[in-house]
Design a protein around this motif. Structure first.
Motif, PDB file in Angstrom:
ATOM      1  N   ARG A  28       0.845  -0.982  -0.113  1.00 23.12           N
ATOM      2  CA  ARG A  28      -0.297  -0.021   0.558  1.00 23.12           C
ATOM      3  C   ARG A  28       0.822   1.186   0.420  1.00 23.12           C
ATOM      4  NH1 ARG A  28      -5.807  -1.084   3.353  1.00 23.12           N
ATOM      5  NH2 ARG A  28      -5.858  -3.053   2.586  1.00 23.12           N
ATOM      6  N   ALA A  29       1.842   1.304   0.801  1.00 25.44           N
ATOM      7  CA  ALA A  29       2.984   2.490   0.827  1.00 25.44           C
ATOM      8  C   ALA A  29       3.592   2.605  -0.692  1.00 25.44           C
ATOM      9  CB  ALA A  29       4.041   1.986   1.992  1.00 25.44           C
ATOM     10  N   ALA A  30       3.559   1.338  -1.800  1.00 26.40           N
ATOM     11  CA  ALA A  30       4.600   2.142  -2.754  1.00 26.40           C
ATOM     12  C   ALA A  30       3.551   2.046  -4.343  1.00 26.40           C
ATOM     13  CB  ALA A  30       5.047  -0.100  -3.247  1.00 26.40           C
ATOM     14  N   ALA A  31       2.245   1.992  -3.232  1.00 26.31           N
ATOM     15  CA  ALA A  31       1.004   2.541  -3.915  1.00 26.31           C
ATOM     16  C   ALA A  31       0.943   3.684  -3.674  1.00 26.31           C
ATOM     17  CB  ALA A  31      -0.099   2.050  -4.548  1.00 26.31           C
ATOM     18  N   SER A  32       0.751   4.377  -2.739  1.00 22.69           N
ATOM     19  CA  SER A  32       0.486   5.713  -3.153  1.00 22.69           C
ATOM     20  C   SER A  32       1.321   6.554  -2.661  1.00 22.69           C
ATOM     21  CB  SER A  32       0.507   5.124  -0.829  1.00 22.69           C
ATOM     22  OG  SER A  32      -1.083   5.001  -0.450  1.00 22.69           O
ATOM     23  N   ALA A  33       3.016   5.966  -2.578  1.00 24.83           N
ATOM     24  CA  ALA A  33       3.749   6.707  -3.056  1.00 24.83           C
ATOM     25  C   ALA A  33       3.545   7.443  -5.126  1.00 24.83           C
ATOM     26  CB  ALA A  33       5.635   5.819  -2.948  1.00 24.83           C
ATOM     27  N   VAL A  34       3.517   6.252  -5.494  1.00 23.86           N
ATOM     28  CA  VAL A  34       3.601   6.888  -6.860  1.00 23.86           C
ATOM     29  C   VAL A  34       2.451   7.641  -7.081  1.00 23.86           C
ATOM     30  CG1 VAL A  34       2.212   5.568  -8.652  1.00 23.86           C
ATOM     31  CG2 VAL A  34       4.089   4.023  -7.778  1.00 23.86           C
ATOM     32  N   ILE A  35       1.569   7.288  -6.911  1.00 23.72           N
ATOM     33  CA  ILE A  35       0.191   8.539  -6.871  1.00 23.72           C
ATOM     34  C   ILE A  35       0.643   9.485  -6.283  1.00 23.72           C
ATOM     35  CG2 ILE A  35      -2.663   8.709  -6.464  1.00 23.72           C
ATOM     36  CD1 ILE A  35      -2.472   6.017  -5.639  1.00 23.72           C
ATOM     37  N   ASP A  36       1.313   9.801  -5.294  1.00 26.90           N
ATOM     38  CA  ASP A  36       1.482  10.874  -4.503  1.00 26.90           C
ATOM     39  C   ASP A  36       2.830  12.070  -5.530  1.00 26.90           C
ATOM     40  OD1 ASP A  36       1.851  13.083  -2.603  1.00 26.90           O
ATOM     41  OD2 ASP A  36       3.804  12.958  -2.792  1.00 26.90           O
ATOM     42  N   ARG A  37       3.431  10.719  -6.355  1.00 27.10           N
ATOM     43  CA  ARG A  37       5.216  11.584  -7.059  1.00 27.10           C
ATOM     44  C   ARG A  37       3.948  11.826  -7.940  1.00 27.10           C
ATOM     45  NH1 ARG A  37       6.479  10.496 -12.153  1.00 27.10           N
ATOM     46  NH2 ARG A  37       5.974   7.998 -11.930  1.00 27.10           N
ATOM     47  N   PHE A  38       3.062  11.087  -8.526  1.00 27.66           N
ATOM     48  CA  PHE A  38       2.927  11.686 -10.196  1.00 27.66           C
ATOM     49  C   PHE A  38       1.680  13.193 -10.242  1.00 27.66           C
ATOM     50  CE2 PHE A  38      -0.648  11.784 -13.628  1.00 27.66           C
ATOM     51  CZ  PHE A  38       0.138  11.179 -14.379  1.00 27.66           C
ATOM     52  N   ASP A  39       0.918  13.058  -8.911  1.00 28.97           N
ATOM     53  CA  ASP A  39      -0.128  14.129  -8.527  1.00 28.97           C
ATOM     54  C   ASP A  39       1.190  15.589  -7.851  1.00 28.97           C
ATOM     55  OD1 ASP A  39      -2.229  14.885  -7.423  1.00 28.97           O
ATOM     56  OD2 ASP A  39      -2.150  15.734  -5.574  1.00 28.97           O
ATOM     57  N   ARG A  40       1.991  15.014  -7.818  1.00 28.08           N
ATOM     58  CA  ARG A  40       2.923  16.456  -7.376  1.00 28.08           C
ATOM     59  C   ARG A  40       3.581  16.756  -8.231  1.00 28.08           C
ATOM     60  NH1 ARG A  40       7.388  15.194  -4.944  1.00 28.08           N
ATOM     61  NH2 ARG A  40       6.344  12.644  -4.914  1.00 28.08           N
ATOM     62  N   GLU A  41       3.468  15.689  -9.790  1.00 24.80           N
ATOM     63  CA  GLU A  41       4.593  16.979 -10.862  1.00 24.80           C
ATOM     64  C   GLU A  41       3.493  17.270 -11.628  1.00 24.80           C
ATOM     65  OE1 GLU A  41       8.183  13.069 -10.500  1.00 24.80           O
ATOM     66  OE2 GLU A  41       6.015  12.866 -11.862  1.00 24.80           O
ATOM     67  N   TRP A  42       1.963  16.167 -12.024  1.00 29.56           N
ATOM     68  CA  TRP A  42       1.357  16.104 -12.565  1.00 29.56           C
ATOM     69  C   TRP A  42      -0.221  17.865 -12.872  1.00 29.56           C
ATOM     70  CZ3 TRP A  42       3.287  16.686 -17.327  1.00 29.56           C
ATOM     71  CH2 TRP A  42       4.213  15.548 -18.243  1.00 29.56           C
ATOM     72  N   SER A  43      -0.715  17.868 -11.384  1.00 30.93           N
ATOM     73  CA  SER A  43      -1.878  18.274 -10.680  1.00 30.93           C
ATOM     74  C   SER A  43      -1.776  19.668 -11.123  1.00 30.93           C
ATOM     75  CB  SER A  43      -1.578  17.425 -10.014  1.00 30.93           C
ATOM     76  OG  SER A  43      -2.883  18.505  -9.128  1.00 30.93           O
ATOM     77  N   ARG A  44      -3.189  19.961 -11.937  1.00 31.76           N
ATOM     78  CA  ARG A  44      -2.876  21.704 -11.686  1.00 31.76           C
ATOM     79  C   ARG A  44      -4.193  21.841 -10.810  1.00 31.76           C
ATOM     80  NH1 ARG A  44      -7.872  22.974 -14.571  1.00 31.76           N
ATOM     81  NH2 ARG A  44      -9.110  21.380 -15.289  1.00 31.76           N
ATOM     82  N   PHE A  45      -3.809  21.176 -10.168  1.00 33.43           N
ATOM     83  CA  PHE A  45      -5.541  21.522  -8.620  1.00 33.43           C
ATOM     84  C   PHE A  45      -4.304  21.760  -7.781  1.00 33.43           C
ATOM     85  CE2 PHE A  45      -7.533  18.546 -11.661  1.00 33.43           C
ATOM     86  CZ  PHE A  45      -8.259  19.799 -11.950  1.00 33.43           C
ATOM     87  N   ARG A  46      -3.409  21.898  -7.519  1.00 40.90           N
ATOM     88  CA  ARG A  46      -2.332  21.964  -6.254  1.00 40.90           C
ATOM     89  C   ARG A  46      -0.978  22.926  -6.537  1.00 40.90           C
ATOM     90  NH1 ARG A  46      -0.092  16.654  -4.155  1.00 40.90           N
ATOM     91  NH2 ARG A  46       1.675  17.545  -3.355  1.00 40.90           N
ATOM     92  N   ASP A  47      -0.881  23.928  -5.446  1.00 43.46           N
ATOM     93  CA  ASP A  47      -0.070  25.170  -6.256  1.00 43.46           C
ATOM     94  C   ASP A  47       1.526  24.757  -5.881  1.00 43.46           C
ATOM     95  OD1 ASP A  47       0.111  25.329  -3.507  1.00 43.46           O
ATOM     96  OD2 ASP A  47      -0.468  27.120  -3.521  1.00 43.46           O
TER      97      ASP A  47
END
Length: 292
Positions: A31-50
């Motif tokens: 679960r930690a591995a999957a969560s880390a992947v999601i967090d990394r992708f979000d920090r790079e590609w999300s236009r909804f976080r500043d």
């Protein structure tokens, strides 16, 4: 939690509900591995976080370290742009924000705004650097969630033993036993347009009833005009990867999507806003109603 005798891990991330189904419960390391992947992708590609790389480019343009996904995703975007005559464009983010689908979800329509056009002259990626000539908002919604499903699936396969379903709000990847998946009617969630049996592949869907607001506004814009698509209600695509299935599900809202699907060997089903349903030649889905 368990469902149908299997273990199901449910959580919210990137603005959608995830369900990950395995034969046995995933241990904390998985679960930690999957969560880390999601967090990394979000920090790079999300236009909804500043604090994302995308937000930095939107404010200033310039250069940032290229995410590991940049080449694969933007190369696929180039194919989408070419196939649809510019209707699908990764610089559509400001157009979406102008219609109200912005970082704070104001849902206030300020009118149509076309994407800049010729995005490849402004957005480049090479030698580990992502460059944008001037401020603009990148939006990877045409295929980004599919890409993330692929990444999460790859992260979990060592723990799942080849028996895994990763479902992110209807975009899903299947490894192992076949899954029969209902194709939800876009105007009536209690009904299905058809059923698709998926084995060791990915199914992605897109529909105008999801992320819809205001006066007939929704998230599928024609980047050339900034106007929402009016003739297609929903699409479904099955491919070897969720990124390609997601990309084709987007492309099918526009002229040229069928040709790209054929070139990529992606099967599909599509429903128009008039209720008619069509599908790709040889599509294995069981479609309940429709016309060619």
């Amino acid at each position: 939690m368990t469902g149908r005798g299997r273990a199901v891990w449910r959580f919210e991330a990137i603005g959608t509900r995830w369900e990950i189904e395995t034969a046995e419960p995933l241990d904390p390391a998985a679960r930690a591995a999957a969560s880390a992947v999601i967090d990394r992708f979000d920090r790079e590609w999300s236009r909804f976080r500043d604090d994302s790389l995308i937000a930095r480019l939107a404010r200033d343009g310039g250069s940032v370290p290229a995410p590991a996904d940049a080449a694969d995703m933007l190369t696929a975007y180039a194919a989408l742009t070419d196939a649809t005559g510019g209707a699908v464009d990764p610089l559509v983010g400001d157009a979406l924000a102008h219609r109200g689908y912005d970082a704070t979800y104001t849902l206030v329509d300020r009118g149509a705004l076309a994407a800049p056009g010729d995005w490849r002259s402004r957005l480049t990626w090479d030698e580990g650097v992502l460059r944008l000539a001037g401020p603009a908002t990148i939006d990877v919604g045409a295929l980004g969630k599919g890409r993330l499903v692929d990444l999460v699936c790859a992260a979990l396969e060592p723990w799942a033993g080849g028996d895994l379903v990763v479902d992110a709000g209807g975009d899903l990847a299947v490894r192992g036993p076949a899954q029969r998946i209902g194709l939800e009617h876009p105007y009536d969630p209690s009904r299905a347009v058809g059923v698709w049996e998926v084995t060791d592949a990915a199914l992605c869907a897109s529909a105008v009833n999801r992320r819809a607001w205001g006066e007939r506004l929704h998230h599928v814009l024609d980047a050339r005009t900034g106007e929402p698509v009016r003739t297609i209600a929903a699409t479904w695509a099955v491919a070897s990867t969720a990124m390609r299935a997601d990309a084709i599900a987007t492309a099918l809202f526009f002229r040229g999507g069928e040709q790209l699907a054929a070139a990529w060997q992606v099967a599909w089903v599509r429903m128009g806003t008039d209720g008619t349903v069509d599908w790709s030649p040889g599509c294995p889905a069981e479609v309940f109603t429709g016309s060619r």
